[in-house]
Design a protein around this motif. Sequence first.
Motif, PDB file in Angstrom:
ATOM      1  N   ARG A   1     -43.766  10.494   3.085  1.00 24.75           N
ATOM      2  CA  ARG A   1     -44.932   9.914   2.433  1.00 24.75           C
ATOM      3  C   ARG A   1     -44.493   8.956   1.330  1.00 24.75           C
ATOM      4  N   THR A   2     -45.437   8.154   0.873  1.00 21.66           N
ATOM      5  CA  THR A   2     -45.115   7.180  -0.160  1.00 21.66           C
ATOM      6  C   THR A   2     -46.312   6.979  -1.074  1.00 21.66           C
ATOM      7  N   PHE A   3     -46.101   6.259  -2.151  1.00 21.47           N
ATOM      8  CA  PHE A   3     -47.181   5.847  -3.039  1.00 21.47           C
ATOM      9  C   PHE A   3     -47.466   4.366  -2.802  1.00 21.47           C
ATOM     10  N   SER A   4     -48.693   3.970  -3.047  1.00 20.17           N
ATOM     11  CA  SER A   4     -49.032   2.550  -3.005  1.00 20.17           C
ATOM     12  C   SER A   4     -48.648   1.950  -4.352  1.00 20.17           C
ATOM     13  N   VAL A   5     -47.532   1.229  -4.371  1.00 21.50           N
ATOM     14  CA  VAL A   5     -46.992   0.714  -5.622  1.00 21.50           C
ATOM     15  C   VAL A   5     -46.931  -0.810  -5.570  1.00 21.50           C
ATOM     16  N   THR A   6     -47.571  -1.459  -6.525  1.00 19.95           N
ATOM     17  CA  THR A   6     -47.512  -2.920  -6.614  1.00 19.95           C
ATOM     18  C   THR A   6     -46.906  -3.384  -7.925  1.00 19.95           C
ATOM     19  N   CYS A   7     -46.616  -2.454  -8.825  1.00 22.63           N
ATOM     20  CA  CYS A   7     -46.027  -2.801 -10.118  1.00 22.63           C
ATOM     21  C   CYS A   7     -45.122  -1.671 -10.556  1.00 22.63           C
ATOM     22  N   GLY A   8     -43.898  -2.011 -10.943  1.00 20.09           N
ATOM     23  CA  GLY A   8     -42.948  -0.986 -11.336  1.00 20.09           C
ATOM     24  C   GLY A   8     -43.421  -0.136 -12.492  1.00 20.09           C
ATOM     25  N   VAL A   9     -44.004  -0.767 -13.503  1.00 19.78           N
ATOM     26  CA  VAL A   9     -44.438  -0.038 -14.697  1.00 19.78           C
ATOM     27  C   VAL A   9     -45.681   0.796 -14.416  1.00 19.78           C
ATOM     28  N   LEU A  10     -46.720   0.151 -13.882  1.00 19.03           N
ATOM     29  CA  LEU A  10     -47.974   0.863 -13.632  1.00 19.03           C
ATOM     30  C   LEU A  10     -47.813   1.930 -12.555  1.00 19.03           C
ATOM     31  N   GLY A  11     -46.886   1.705 -11.638  1.00 16.08           N
ATOM     32  CA  GLY A  11     -46.692   2.652 -10.550  1.00 16.08           C
ATOM     33  C   GLY A  11     -46.147   3.996 -10.992  1.00 16.08           C
ATOM     34  N   MET A  12     -45.585   4.051 -12.194  1.00 18.33           N
ATOM     35  CA  MET A  12     -45.033   5.319 -12.673  1.00 18.33           C
ATOM     36  C   MET A  12     -46.103   6.386 -12.844  1.00 18.33           C
TER      37      MET A  12
ATOM     38  N   ASP B   1     -48.544  11.977 -11.994  1.00 14.86           N
ATOM     39  CA  ASP B   1     -49.632  12.721 -11.355  1.00 14.86           C
ATOM     40  C   ASP B   1     -49.084  13.677 -10.299  1.00 14.86           C
ATOM     41  N   ALA B   2     -48.099  13.205  -9.531  1.00 22.33           N
ATOM     42  CA  ALA B   2     -47.534  14.040  -8.472  1.00 22.33           C
ATOM     43  C   ALA B   2     -46.795  15.242  -9.049  1.00 22.33           C
ATOM     44  N   VAL B   3     -46.011  15.012 -10.094  1.00 24.42           N
ATOM     45  CA  VAL B   3     -45.276  16.112 -10.730  1.00 24.42           C
ATOM     46  C   VAL B   3     -46.256  17.134 -11.306  1.00 24.42           C
ATOM     47  N   SER B   4     -47.344  16.651 -11.888  1.00 26.05           N
ATOM     48  CA  SER B   4     -48.353  17.548 -12.459  1.00 26.05           C
ATOM     49  C   SER B   4     -49.023  18.405 -11.389  1.00 26.05           C
ATOM     50  N   SER B   5     -49.074  17.868 -10.165  1.00 25.89           N
ATOM     51  CA  SER B   5     -49.716  18.608  -9.075  1.00 25.89           C
ATOM     52  C   SER B   5     -48.764  19.580  -8.383  1.00 25.89           C
ATOM     53  N   GLY B   6     -47.499  19.604  -8.815  1.00 26.44           N
ATOM     54  CA  GLY B   6     -46.553  20.560  -8.260  1.00 26.44           C
ATOM     55  C   GLY B   6     -45.487  19.971  -7.359  1.00 26.44           C
ATOM     56  N   ILE B   7     -45.549  18.679  -7.090  1.00 23.39           N
ATOM     57  CA  ILE B   7     -44.519  18.029  -6.277  1.00 23.39           C
ATOM     58  C   ILE B   7     -43.263  17.862  -7.128  1.00 23.39           C
ATOM     59  N   SER B   8     -42.110  18.063  -6.542  1.00 21.60           N
ATOM     60  CA  SER B   8     -40.864  17.998  -7.304  1.00 21.60           C
ATOM     61  C   SER B   8     -40.637  16.595  -7.862  1.00 21.60           C
ATOM     62  N   GLU B   9     -39.873  16.534  -8.930  1.00 19.51           N
ATOM     63  CA  GLU B   9     -39.558  15.249  -9.538  1.00 19.51           C
ATOM     64  C   GLU B   9     -38.800  14.355  -8.561  1.00 19.51           C
ATOM     65  N   ALA B  10     -37.848  14.939  -7.828  1.00 23.84           N
ATOM     66  CA  ALA B  10     -37.055  14.159  -6.878  1.00 23.84           C
ATOM     67  C   ALA B  10     -37.933  13.568  -5.781  1.00 23.84           C
ATOM     68  N   GLU B  11     -38.833  14.381  -5.228  1.00 24.71           N
ATOM     69  CA  GLU B  11     -39.726  13.903  -4.172  1.00 24.71           C
ATOM     70  C   GLU B  11     -40.671  12.830  -4.707  1.00 24.71           C
ATOM     71  N   SER B  12     -41.177  13.024  -5.909  1.00 22.83           N
ATOM     72  CA  SER B  12     -42.111  12.064  -6.505  1.00 22.83           C
ATOM     73  C   SER B  12     -41.445  10.712  -6.729  1.00 22.83           C
ATOM     74  N   VAL B  13     -40.235  10.739  -7.271  1.00 28.76           N
ATOM     75  CA  VAL B  13     -39.518   9.490  -7.514  1.00 28.76           C
ATOM     76  C   VAL B  13     -39.153   8.816  -6.192  1.00 28.76           C
ATOM     77  N   ALA B  14     -38.765   9.609  -5.200  1.00 25.68           N
ATOM     78  CA  ALA B  14     -38.422   9.047  -3.892  1.00 25.68           C
ATOM     79  C   ALA B  14     -39.627   8.348  -3.266  1.00 25.68           C
ATOM     80  N   ARG B  15     -40.807   8.936  -3.409  1.00 28.76           N
ATOM     81  CA  ARG B  15     -42.020   8.293  -2.894  1.00 28.76           C
ATOM     82  C   ARG B  15     -42.288   6.980  -3.623  1.00 28.76           C
ATOM     83  N   PHE B  16     -42.023   6.979  -4.912  1.00 26.94           N
ATOM     84  CA  PHE B  16     -42.202   5.768  -5.714  1.00 26.94           C
ATOM     85  C   PHE B  16     -41.253   4.664  -5.244  1.00 26.94           C
ATOM     86  N   VAL B  17     -39.986   5.011  -5.066  1.00 25.11           N
ATOM     87  CA  VAL B  17     -38.988   4.022  -4.637  1.00 25.11           C
ATOM     88  C   VAL B  17     -39.341   3.468  -3.256  1.00 25.11           C
TER      89      VAL B  17
END
Length: 217
Positions: free
Chosen positions: A128-139, A144-160
Motif C-alpha cells: 500500500r501507499t499514501f497519496s503524496v504530492t509534497c514532501g513536507v505536507l505528506g508527512m 496519522d498512520a503511526v497513531s492508528s497502530g501502523i509501524s513507523e517503518a511501514e508508514s515511512v515506506a508507504r510515504f517513500v
Amino acid sequence: MILADFGTSYCKFLDLSSPGKGPVLTPTKDIPRDLRVDLATGHNGKRFSEHYVNELTALARGGEELIDEDEYVLLDCGSRDIKFVAYRNGELADMGWNVECGASMGFTIELLERYYNLDYDQLPVPDRTFSVTCGVLGMSHIFDAVSSGISEAESVARFVKGIALNAFRFAGLPDTLYLSGGLCDNKLFTQSFPCRLVPLGRFVLLKGLEKIAEERF
C-alpha cells in the motif's frame, strides 16, 4: 577550471585541471561563503560562480552524454524539487520543473530515515501507499498512520513509495525511466517505481556542465 552543482543538501564539484580526479561531494552547509567556481548550476549556482547554467539545461546535456538512445525520459529528484527532460528522435521534446509538488522531497526522505533510525536498503516495498504530492505536507500521513497502530517503518515506506509514484506520474508515466540524483542510492525509493528504472547517480548535471565547458571555454 572548477565546475559545481550547488544542491540544497549537497554540492558536487569537478576540477577539470585534475583529469584523474573524480567528482567531490560536499554537504552544502560546509561550503565556505566566499567560495567561487568557474561554471555552476544548482539552487545556489549564481551566488558562487562566474558563469551559471540553468539546471534543466545541465540535466539535458548530462543525459545526452550518458544515455545512448534517441528516445528517453530523464528524471532528476533533488532535495527540494523534481525535474525531467524527455527526448524523441534524438531531440529535446519536453521538460518540466516542479518545485511545489516536489517540495523538500529528497530532504524529507533523508530526514525521516535519520529520525526513525531506519535503513532504506532493508525496508521492503509496501503493498500500500499514501497519496503524496509534497514532501513536507505528506508527512502528516505518516503521523496519522503511526497513531492508528501502523509501524513507523511501514508508514515511512508507504510515504517513500508515494513520493516515487508521484515523481513517476510527473515524468509522464514512461515504460523506462532514467533517474538522476542522490535518491539513486535509495533502494526503497528506486524499487518503488512501477517501470524499468535506470539509476545514473548524482553527478548527471555535473556531466552536463563538463560538456558545456568543453564547448564554451
